[in-house]
Design an enzyme around this catalytic site. Structure first.
Site, PDB file in Angstrom:
ATOM      1  N   GLY A 197       0.824  -1.213   0.000  1.00 18.68           N
ATOM      2  CA  GLY A 197       0.000   0.000   0.000  1.00 18.68           C
ATOM      3  C   GLY A 197       0.853   1.257   0.000  1.00 18.68           C
ATOM      4  O   GLY A 197       2.022   1.234  -0.392  1.00 18.68           O
TER       5      GLY A 197
ATOM      6  N   GLY B  23       5.360   4.724  -8.741  1.00 20.41           N
ATOM      7  CA  GLY B  23       6.143   3.504  -8.999  1.00 20.41           C
ATOM      8  C   GLY B  23       5.224   2.284  -8.977  1.00 20.41           C
ATOM      9  O   GLY B  23       5.261   1.440  -9.877  1.00 20.41           O
ATOM     10  N   HIS B  24       4.365   2.189  -7.934  1.00 19.53           N
ATOM     11  CA  HIS B  24       3.423   1.060  -7.874  1.00 19.53           C
ATOM     12  C   HIS B  24       2.478   1.087  -9.074  1.00 19.53           C
ATOM     13  O   HIS B  24       2.174   0.049  -9.666  1.00 19.53           O
ATOM     14  CB  HIS B  24       2.561   1.146  -6.605  1.00 19.53           C
ATOM     15  CG  HIS B  24       3.306   1.002  -5.322  1.00 19.53           C
ATOM     16  ND1 HIS B  24       3.475   2.049  -4.440  1.00 19.53           N
ATOM     17  CD2 HIS B  24       3.913  -0.064  -4.763  1.00 19.53           C
ATOM     18  CE1 HIS B  24       4.153   1.623  -3.388  1.00 19.53           C
ATOM     19  NE2 HIS B  24       4.435   0.354  -3.553  1.00 19.53           N
TER      20      HIS B  24
ATOM     21  N   SER C 260       9.652   5.799  -3.567  1.00 20.35           N
ATOM     22  CA  SER C 260       9.527   4.842  -2.467  1.00 20.35           C
ATOM     23  C   SER C 260       8.507   5.374  -1.482  1.00 20.35           C
ATOM     24  O   SER C 260       8.426   6.595  -1.263  1.00 20.35           O
ATOM     25  CB  SER C 260      10.887   4.704  -1.751  1.00 20.35           C
ATOM     26  OG  SER C 260      10.713   4.105  -0.483  1.00 20.35           O
TER      27      SER C 260
ATOM     28  N   HIS D 178       2.362   4.839  -4.803  1.00 17.05           N
ATOM     29  CA  HIS D 178       2.885   6.010  -5.517  1.00 17.05           C
ATOM     30  C   HIS D 178       3.000   5.628  -6.991  1.00 17.05           C
ATOM     31  O   HIS D 178       2.639   4.497  -7.377  1.00 17.05           O
ATOM     32  CB  HIS D 178       4.222   6.464  -4.924  1.00 17.05           C
ATOM     33  CG  HIS D 178       5.221   5.349  -4.770  1.00 17.05           C
ATOM     34  ND1 HIS D 178       5.739   4.657  -5.828  1.00 17.05           N
ATOM     35  CD2 HIS D 178       5.775   4.786  -3.663  1.00 17.05           C
ATOM     36  CE1 HIS D 178       6.580   3.738  -5.406  1.00 17.05           C
ATOM     37  NE2 HIS D 178       6.616   3.775  -4.086  1.00 17.05           N
TER      38      HIS D 178
END
Ligand code: PAF
Length: 279
Positions: free
Chosen positions: A31, A36-37, A185, A34
């Site tokens: 969870g 990146g996910h 991150s 951001h």
């Protein structure tokens, strides 16, 4: 997008997706999503017909003095982002569902988890490998996508999937970075404005080191220079800057392909990781 917290319901929902035709990709996360996910979710949509995202802040991969309690959590925001990205299911079990009373089994990928982040975080990768194996069994995806930002984790998951005969393609997604090069991150949220500005020194030092090693510079000297540049740039300490075999993670003292530069450094209370390929 369906939000599911119960394993039997998850099995029914994934079976329904598979019966509707097509493949299923899993994007495991903790969870605090951001960009990146979200880039992993977009990649999942490109390679599979249906995307399942898991959100589970896994207690077994945090050490006793780490940030498990403080780890950022905002499921409503995460769910809205995932719905926008076209995820079919959000698998969000609680700790009792993932680790029912009496849970005693764990997965250890020997050697690959011992060095680098594993040295600073004993037991961390056993926690990761265990929860990822459970997620694989729970979701039964055709493909699973992990960010290359945690290269050691990706190498461990690949080895675990191979060793335990999971018939799942493990794909690595390229590191998403801010404009100044800092890898995205969830832990960047812990940085003060001053720390965030200084943090760009980390990827800059690694880029310089990766270029130097590719150009034939002495590996030991280059790694020492990179550590000095990171601390000189405002970091408090460097856990490691290492040249590693990209698959076995064996430390390298001279360039041999495929190689990866791996690093972790601390600024204030925040520990950041990054890595780069060597051309
Ligand atoms: O990379 C992460 O977010 C976690 O380590 C993972 C793979 C979701 C396992 O908890």
């Amino acid at each position: 997008m369906q939000i599911i917290r119960d394993i039997a319901m998850l099995h029914r929902a994934v079976t329904a997706l598979k019966q509707a035709g097509g493949s299923v990709a899993l994007v495991p996360t903790m969870g605090a999503l951001h960009d990146g996910h979200l880039s992993l979710v977009r990649m999942a949509r490109r390679v599979a017909d249906h995307v399942v995202v898991s959100i589970f802040v896994n207690p077994t991969q945090f050490g006793p003095n780490e940030d498990f309690a403080a780890y950022p959590r905002d499921e409503a925001r995460d769910a809205a982002l995932l719905a926008q990205e076209g995820a079919a299911l959000l698998w969000a079990p609680d700790v009792a569902t993932m680790y029912p009373g009496g849970h005693r089994t764990h997965v250890e990928v020997a050697e690959l988890g011992a060095d680098y982040c594993g040295a600073a975080r004993p037991g961390h990768f056993d926690g990761v490998a265990t929860v990822v194996a459970k997620l694989f069994n729970q979701v039964r995806p055709d493909v699973a996508i992990f960010g290359e930002k945690d290269w050691q984790q990706l190498a461990i998951v690949r080895r675990m999937a191979r060793d335990l005969d999971f018939a799942i393609d493990i794909l690595g997604a390229p590191i998403a970075r801010d404009a100044d090069g800092l890898a995205l991150s969830s832990r960047n949220a812990y940085l003060s404005a001053q720390q965030r500005a200084a943090a760009a020194a980390f990827p800059a030092a690694l880029q310089a080191a990766a270029r130097a090693i590719a150009d034939g510079a002495d590996v030991g000297e280059t790694l020492a220079n990179a550590s000095a540049a990171i601390v000189g740039g405002g970091f408090d300490s460097v856990d490691y800057v290492a040249l590693a075999d990209a698959d076995s993670l064996e430390r390298l003292t001279a360039l041999r392909h495929p190689a990866r530069l791996l690093a972790a450094a601390r600024i204030g209370k925040t520990r950041l990781i990054d890595n780069l390929p060597i051309a």
